[in-house]
Write a protein that holds these residues in place. Structure first.
Motif, mmCIF file in Angstrom:
data_model
loop_
_atom_site.group_PDB
_atom_site.id
_atom_site.type_symbol
_atom_site.label_atom_id
_atom_site.label_comp_id
_atom_site.label_asym_id
_atom_site.label_seq_id
_atom_site.Cartn_x
_atom_site.Cartn_y
_atom_site.Cartn_z
ATOM 1 N N LYS A 125 0.812 -1.211 0.000
ATOM 2 C CA LYS A 125 0.000 0.000 0.000
ATOM 3 C C LYS A 125 0.851 1.270 0.000
ATOM 4 C CE LYS A 125 -3.868 -2.207 2.400
ATOM 5 N NZ LYS A 125 -4.739 -2.196 3.607
ATOM 6 N N GLY A 126 2.162 1.086 -0.055
ATOM 7 C CA GLY A 126 3.052 2.234 -0.074
ATOM 8 C C GLY A 126 3.396 2.771 1.298
ATOM 9 N N MET A 127 3.132 1.973 2.352
ATOM 10 C CA MET A 127 3.448 2.390 3.711
ATOM 11 C C MET A 127 4.720 1.677 4.179
ATOM 12 S SD MET A 127 1.131 4.571 4.480
ATOM 13 C CE MET A 127 1.348 4.724 6.259
ATOM 14 N N PRO A 128 5.637 2.379 4.856
ATOM 15 C CA PRO A 128 6.863 1.725 5.340
ATOM 16 C C PRO A 128 6.549 0.681 6.400
ATOM 17 C CG PRO A 128 6.674 3.963 6.231
ATOM 18 C CD PRO A 128 5.595 3.821 5.202
ATOM 19 N N ILE A 129 7.203 -0.471 6.328
ATOM 20 C CA ILE A 129 6.955 -1.521 7.321
ATOM 21 C C ILE A 129 7.737 -1.263 8.611
ATOM 22 C CG2 ILE A 129 6.485 -3.224 5.520
ATOM 23 C CD1 ILE A 129 9.234 -4.471 6.169
ATOM 24 N N LEU A 130 8.750 -0.403 8.555
ATOM 25 C CA LEU A 130 9.585 0.022 9.693
ATOM 26 C C LEU A 130 10.539 -1.067 10.166
ATOM 27 C CD1 LEU A 130 6.990 2.084 11.789
ATOM 28 C CD2 LEU A 130 8.458 2.845 9.928
ATOM 29 N N TYR A 131 10.005 -2.229 10.559
ATOM 30 C CA TYR A 131 10.856 -3.320 11.033
ATOM 31 C C TYR A 131 10.473 -4.614 10.314
ATOM 32 C CZ TYR A 131 12.158 -0.026 14.649
ATOM 33 O OH TYR A 131 12.616 1.084 15.294
ATOM 34 N N TYR A 132 11.406 -5.546 10.286
ATOM 35 C CA TYR A 132 11.199 -6.824 9.602
ATOM 36 C C TYR A 132 10.949 -7.919 10.633
ATOM 37 C CZ TYR A 132 13.324 -4.356 5.660
ATOM 38 O OH TYR A 132 13.612 -3.449 4.666
ATOM 39 N N SER A 133 10.152 -8.892 10.268
ATOM 40 C CA SER A 133 9.942 -10.035 11.146
ATOM 41 C C SER A 133 11.089 -11.017 11.001
ATOM 42 C CB SER A 133 8.616 -10.729 10.812
ATOM 43 O OG SER A 133 8.506 -11.925 11.560
ATOM 44 N N GLY A 134 11.562 -11.518 12.118
ATOM 45 C CA GLY A 134 12.590 -12.559 12.083
ATOM 46 C C GLY A 134 11.998 -13.942 12.162
ATOM 47 N N LEU A 135 10.669 -14.041 12.058
ATOM 48 C CA LEU A 135 9.974 -15.311 12.296
ATOM 49 C C LEU A 135 9.329 -15.856 11.037
ATOM 50 C CD1 LEU A 135 8.320 -14.383 15.683
ATOM 51 C CD2 LEU A 135 10.414 -15.672 15.299
ATOM 52 N N ASN A 136 10.091 -15.921 9.991
ATOM 53 C CA ASN A 136 9.576 -16.421 8.724
ATOM 54 C C ASN A 136 9.746 -17.931 8.669
ATOM 55 O OD1 ASN A 136 8.554 -16.124 6.037
ATOM 56 N ND2 ASN A 136 10.608 -16.563 5.318
ATOM 57 N N TYR A 137 8.710 -18.671 9.088
ATOM 58 C CA TYR A 137 8.786 -20.113 9.051
ATOM 59 C C TYR A 137 8.727 -20.619 7.615
ATOM 60 C CZ TYR A 137 7.677 -19.851 13.995
ATOM 61 O OH TYR A 137 7.686 -19.563 15.328
ATOM 62 N N SER A 138 9.428 -21.704 7.359
ATOM 63 C CA SER A 138 9.353 -22.312 6.034
ATOM 64 C C SER A 138 7.961 -22.877 5.814
ATOM 65 C CB SER A 138 10.389 -23.438 5.917
ATOM 66 O OG SER A 138 10.173 -24.180 4.748
ATOM 67 N N ASP A 139 7.398 -22.613 4.656
ATOM 68 C CA ASP A 139 6.063 -23.098 4.343
ATOM 69 C C ASP A 139 6.110 -24.453 3.648
ATOM 70 O OD1 ASP A 139 3.173 -21.766 2.580
ATOM 71 O OD2 ASP A 139 3.328 -22.903 4.423
ATOM 72 N N ALA A 140 7.315 -24.907 3.316
ATOM 73 C CA ALA A 140 7.445 -26.073 2.462
ATOM 74 C C ALA A 140 7.030 -27.372 3.150
ATOM 75 C CB ALA A 140 8.887 -26.187 1.978
ATOM 76 N N GLU A 141 7.291 -27.484 4.436
ATOM 77 C CA GLU A 141 7.042 -28.743 5.132
ATOM 78 C C GLU A 141 6.002 -28.600 6.226
ATOM 79 O OE1 GLU A 141 10.777 -30.133 6.474
ATOM 80 O OE2 GLU A 141 11.668 -30.222 4.468
ATOM 81 N N GLY A 142 5.124 -27.609 6.089
ATOM 82 C CA GLY A 142 4.048 -27.451 7.058
ATOM 83 C C GLY A 142 4.500 -26.963 8.412
ATOM 84 N N GLN A 143 5.657 -26.290 8.462
ATOM 85 C CA GLN A 143 6.184 -25.855 9.745
ATOM 86 C C GLN A 143 5.346 -24.749 10.365
ATOM 87 O OE1 GLN A 143 10.283 -24.851 9.273
ATOM 88 N NE2 GLN A 143 10.946 -26.953 8.967
ATOM 89 N N ILE A 144 4.600 -24.041 9.547
ATOM 90 C CA ILE A 144 3.764 -22.972 10.098
ATOM 91 C C ILE A 144 2.803 -23.549 11.118
ATOM 92 C CG2 ILE A 144 1.979 -21.268 9.568
ATOM 93 C CD1 ILE A 144 3.264 -20.881 6.879
ATOM 94 N N GLU A 145 2.135 -24.635 10.727
ATOM 95 C CA GLU A 145 1.154 -25.235 11.613
ATOM 96 C C GLU A 145 1.826 -25.957 12.786
ATOM 97 O OE1 GLU A 145 1.198 -25.521 8.345
ATOM 98 O OE2 GLU A 145 -0.577 -24.373 7.777
ATOM 99 N N SER A 146 2.899 -26.684 12.491
ATOM 100 C CA SER A 146 3.516 -27.494 13.533
ATOM 101 C C SER A 146 4.171 -26.650 14.611
ATOM 102 C CB SER A 146 4.552 -28.449 12.924
ATOM 103 O OG SER A 146 5.621 -27.718 12.345
ATOM 104 N N LEU A 147 4.680 -25.471 14.246
ATOM 105 C CA LEU A 147 5.338 -24.616 15.223
ATOM 106 C C LEU A 147 4.418 -23.522 15.757
ATOM 107 C CD1 LEU A 147 8.853 -24.171 13.594
ATOM 108 C CD2 LEU A 147 8.230 -25.632 15.509
ATOM 109 N N GLY A 148 3.200 -23.483 15.231
ATOM 110 C CA GLY A 148 2.260 -22.475 15.705
ATOM 111 C C GLY A 148 2.631 -21.079 15.281
ATOM 112 N N GLY A 149 3.384 -20.951 14.198
ATOM 113 C CA GLY A 149 3.848 -19.649 13.756
ATOM 114 C C GLY A 149 3.029 -19.084 12.619
ATOM 115 N N GLU A 150 3.487 -17.987 12.106
ATOM 116 C CA GLU A 150 2.848 -17.349 10.971
ATOM 117 C C GLU A 150 3.898 -17.123 9.891
ATOM 118 O OE1 GLU A 150 1.151 -13.749 12.318
ATOM 119 O OE2 GLU A 150 -0.308 -14.704 13.622
#
Length: 218
Positions: A175-200
Motif C-alpha cells: 500500500k506504499g506504507m513503510p513496514i519500519l521493522y522486519y519479522s525474524g519469524l519467517n517459518y518455512s512453508d514447504a514442510e508445514g512448519q507454520i502449523e507445527s510450530l504455531g507460527g505465521e
C-alpha cells in the motif's frame, strides 16, 4: 451547481494524481525510519561495541537470550541463512541479550561457537539490564520490563535494518506504507512448519535479503 461541479472535478483530478503517483512509486527506494539509537555494550570477547563501531556496515539488530526455547532459535536460523547468502565483509549482526544476568560474555562466546558463526561483524552483546531495556525502547522493539518475573524475558521477533550511515531503513508494503521493522519469524512453508510450530508466515524475511543487498550497494 457550478461550485459542486468544480469540487467534484477537483476530487476526480486528485484521485487520478494519487493513482499515478502510486503506480509510479519506486519500491526499490528504502524508507529512512530514524537514526539508530546510541548503544555501547560488551561482546562475547569482552570488547566494547557501539553503534559507532558499526558505521560503514549494513547490519541487523535483534533482541534475544540464549535460553529462549521458542522464537530465538527460529530467528537465529533465519539470520544465519541470510548471513550465509549475503556473505559480504560489510554485513553484520548485533544480537543483544535481554538476560544479561545469565548471558555473560563467556556464555555468549559459547553461543557464537555453537552456532559456528564466522562473521567478525556479528556481535553478541550483554550489559546492564536497565540500559538494555532503555536501548530497546529507543529502537521501538519490545522487550519485557520486569526482569524479576517471567514477563521480563518476553521480547519481540522484530529486526531492525541499519545502513552504512547508521540509519534504520525499511521497505514499503503493497500500500506504499513503510513496514519500519522486519519479522525474524519467517517459518518455512514447504514442510508445514507454520502449523507445527504455531507460527505465521512473514514474507519480510525474504524481502530483508533483497534490502540488505540494496543497502550494501549504496
Amino acid at each position: 451547481m457550478k461550485k459542486q461541479f468544480i469540487v467534484g472535478l477537483i476530487l476526480v483530478i486528485s484521485s487520478i494524481v494519487v493513482f499515478i503517483l502510486y503506480k509510479n512509486f519506486n519500491r526499490s527506494e528504502l524508507f529512512t525510519v530514524m537514526k539508530v539509537p546510541n548503544f555501547e555494550l560488551t561482546n562475547q570477547d569482552n570488547q566494547k561495541i557501539s553503534n559507532q563501531n558499526m558505521l560503514g556496515k549494513v547490519y541487523l539488530v535483534e533482541f534475544f537470550f540464549t535460553n529462549c526455547p521458542t522464537i530465538c532459535p527460529v530467528m537465529k536460523t533465519n539470520i544465519m541463512e541470510i548471513e550465509k547468502e549475503i556473505n559480504h565483509p560489510d554485513f553484520g549482526v548485533i544480537s543483544i541479550t535481554i538476560d544479561p544476568k545469565r548471558d555473560t560474555p563467556e556464555i555468549l562466546k559459547i553461543q557464537k561457537n555453537r552456532l559456528k558463526v564466522q562473521n567478525p561483524n556479528w556481535h553478541f552483546l550483554t550489559g546492564d539490564r536497565d540500559y538494555i531495556y532503555n536501548v530497546s525502547k529507543e529502537f521501538n522493539i519490545y522487550i519485557g520490563k520486569d526482569y524479576a518475573s517471567s514477563e521480563g524475558l518476553n521480547h519481540s521477533g522484530k529486526l531492525a535494518l541499519v545502513d552504512k550511515n547508521g540509519m534504520i531503513r525499511s521497505r514499503y508494503d503493497e500500500k506504499g506504507m513503510p513496514i519500519l521493522y522486519y519479522s525474524g519469524l519467517n517459518y518455512s512453508d514447504a514442510e508445514g512448519q507454520i502449523e507445527s510450530l504455531g507460527g505465521e508466515f512473514h514474507p519480510e524475511i525474504n524481502y530483508l535479503k533483497e534490502d540488505i543487498l540494496i543497502l550494501l550497494q549504496e
